[in-house]
Design an enzyme around this catalytic site. Structure first.
Site, mmCIF file in Angstrom:
data_model
loop_
_atom_site.group_PDB
_atom_site.id
_atom_site.type_symbol
_atom_site.label_atom_id
_atom_site.label_comp_id
_atom_site.label_asym_id
_atom_site.label_seq_id
_atom_site.Cartn_x
_atom_site.Cartn_y
_atom_site.Cartn_z
ATOM 1 N N MET A 30 0.855 -1.199 0.000
ATOM 2 C CA MET A 30 0.000 0.000 0.000
ATOM 3 C C MET A 30 0.885 1.242 0.000
ATOM 4 S SD MET A 30 -3.476 -0.915 1.931
ATOM 5 C CE MET A 30 -2.998 -0.562 3.610
ATOM 6 N N HIS A 37 9.342 -3.360 3.550
ATOM 7 C CA HIS A 37 8.957 -3.590 2.150
ATOM 8 C C HIS A 37 10.191 -3.891 1.302
ATOM 9 C CE1 HIS A 37 5.637 -0.787 3.511
ATOM 10 N NE2 HIS A 37 4.936 -1.782 3.009
ATOM 11 N N GLY A 149 5.098 -10.040 4.338
ATOM 12 C CA GLY A 149 5.858 -9.944 5.582
ATOM 13 C C GLY A 149 5.231 -10.780 6.691
ATOM 14 N N GLU A 150 6.096 -11.362 7.521
ATOM 15 C CA GLU A 150 5.585 -12.145 8.662
ATOM 16 C C GLU A 150 5.010 -11.250 9.750
ATOM 17 O OE1 GLU A 150 8.669 -14.727 10.056
ATOM 18 O OE2 GLU A 150 8.348 -16.175 8.427
ATOM 19 N N GLN A 155 -2.446 -12.362 7.977
ATOM 20 C CA GLN A 155 -2.631 -12.090 6.543
ATOM 21 C C GLN A 155 -1.846 -13.109 5.705
ATOM 22 O OE1 GLN A 155 -2.638 -8.057 4.496
ATOM 23 N NE2 GLN A 155 -0.488 -8.541 4.270
ATOM 24 N N SER A 187 6.406 -0.452 10.447
ATOM 25 C CA SER A 187 5.045 -0.373 9.931
ATOM 26 C C SER A 187 4.777 1.057 9.494
ATOM 27 C CB SER A 187 4.056 -0.769 11.035
ATOM 28 O OG SER A 187 2.761 -0.334 10.687
HETATM 29 O O1 PAF Z 1 -0.106 -5.751 3.760
HETATM 30 C C1 PAF Z 1 -0.529 -4.842 2.996
HETATM 31 O O2 PAF Z 1 0.143 -3.832 2.762
HETATM 32 C C2 PAF Z 1 -1.901 -4.988 2.360
HETATM 33 O O3 PAF Z 1 -2.787 -5.633 3.214
HETATM 34 C C3 PAF Z 1 -1.856 -5.677 0.987
HETATM 35 C C4 PAF Z 1 -1.375 -7.101 1.096
HETATM 36 C C5 PAF Z 1 -0.944 -4.894 0.054
HETATM 37 C C6 PAF Z 1 -3.260 -5.698 0.381
HETATM 38 O O4 PAF Z 1 -3.761 -4.418 0.193
#
Ligand code: PAF
Length: 280
Positions: A30, A37, A149-150, A155, A187
């Site tokens: 996002m 990232h 990511g863990e 998720q 984060s």
């Molecule tokens: O982890 C995130 O940044 C979001 O949940 C994702 C996987 C990009 C989905 O919008």
């Protein structure tokens, strides 16, 4: 680095790479990129030879009253970082490219059970939004491998379950959490913390580490470890949503012979909701 804004342009780029015999990796994000990232991108480049990254702040995964409008958007700086990290293709769609008639009228993906517990219990529409957008992106990119990511452990395993159930031919790789020097998991939402809250924030990870050590020493029982963890977080100034000990593979209640166990927690500090987890 090429940039695609439409699904057609994205598919064109990926098709070309596939035609050249390259293995395709995909990192959905996002935006507001940080070292966490970039670790996903670095791992993607190790396991494949063409890396696609998406930046899309997905409206469908934000509940009412959540921070969709204020979520940090830093696309220009993100592009520089991705370019420097050796990304091949950036997918940067507008919402219309993903949800032509709006999220509410889009076919959706639900992952039962896994999507309803822990974070799903506190954010009831969150995982439906995540699974739906990741499903759309997976169909559009059609990667060989996707990286998550863990830190967002629930998720990660929910996406694995979706891929398994929908027979998607995609390998889902988890990448270890990247932390600040004091242990706080990186984060995008950490920027919501005031200075005082930022000083208190590492106590979430500290608490998880202490509980992990307690469990490793042979703690009395799971429930008392969880209760002690909640009390500790409160004493350290956080407002926990949950702190639980769960089986790593499916977040079920661990049985005596389960070896792969994780502690997972979510807690508020001011308007920042921090999540973290640790393997026992
Ligand atoms: O982890 C995130 O940044 C979001 O949940 C994702 C996987 C990009 C989905 O919008």
């Amino acid at each position: 680095m090429d940039t695609a804004q439409s699904i057609d342009a994205l598919r064109h780029g990926v098709r070309q790479a596939r035609h050249d015999g390259r293995r395709i990796a995909f990192v959905p994000t996002m935006g507001n990129l940080h070292a966490g990232h970039l670790a996903l991108v670095a791992r993607a480049r190790e396991v494949a030879d063409y890396t696609v990254v998406s930046i899309f702040v997905n409206p469908f995964q934000f509940g009412e009253g959540e921070d969709f409008l204020t979520y940090p958007r830093t696309v220009e700086a993100d592009c520089v970082q991705l370019e420097q990290s050796g990304v091949d293709l950036l997918f940067l769609p507008e919402a219309e490219a993903i949800y032509p008639e709006g999220p509410a009228r889009c076919t959706r993906i639900e992952v039962p059970e896994l999507g309803d517990v822990l974070c799903g219990a506190f954010r009831p529409t969150f995982f439906r939004g995540v699974a739906t957008v990741v499903g759309i992106l997976f169909n559009a990119v059609a990667p060989d491998v996707a990286l998550f990511g863990e830190k967002d452990y629930q998720q990660l395993i929910l996406i694995r379950r979706m891929v398994r159930d929908l027979k998607m031919a995609i390998e889902v790789l988890g990448v270890p959490t990247i932390r600040e020097r004091d242990g706080l998991a990186m984060s995008s939402r950490n920027r919501y913390l005031s200075e005082a809250q930022r000083r208190a924030a590492p106590s979430l990870y500290l608490t998880l580490c202490e509980l992990r050590d307690t469990l490793r020493r042979g703690a009395p029982d799971r429930a008392s470890v969880e209760a002690a963890g909640i009390k500790t977080l409160q004493a350290r100034g956080l407002r926990p949503d949950y702190l639980v000990v769960r089986r790593a593979v499916d977040l079920g209640l661990p049985q005596a012979d389960d070896k792969d166990v994780r502690i997972l927690a979510a807690a508020w500090l001011g308007r920042a909701r921090l999540i973290d987890n640790i393997a026992v």
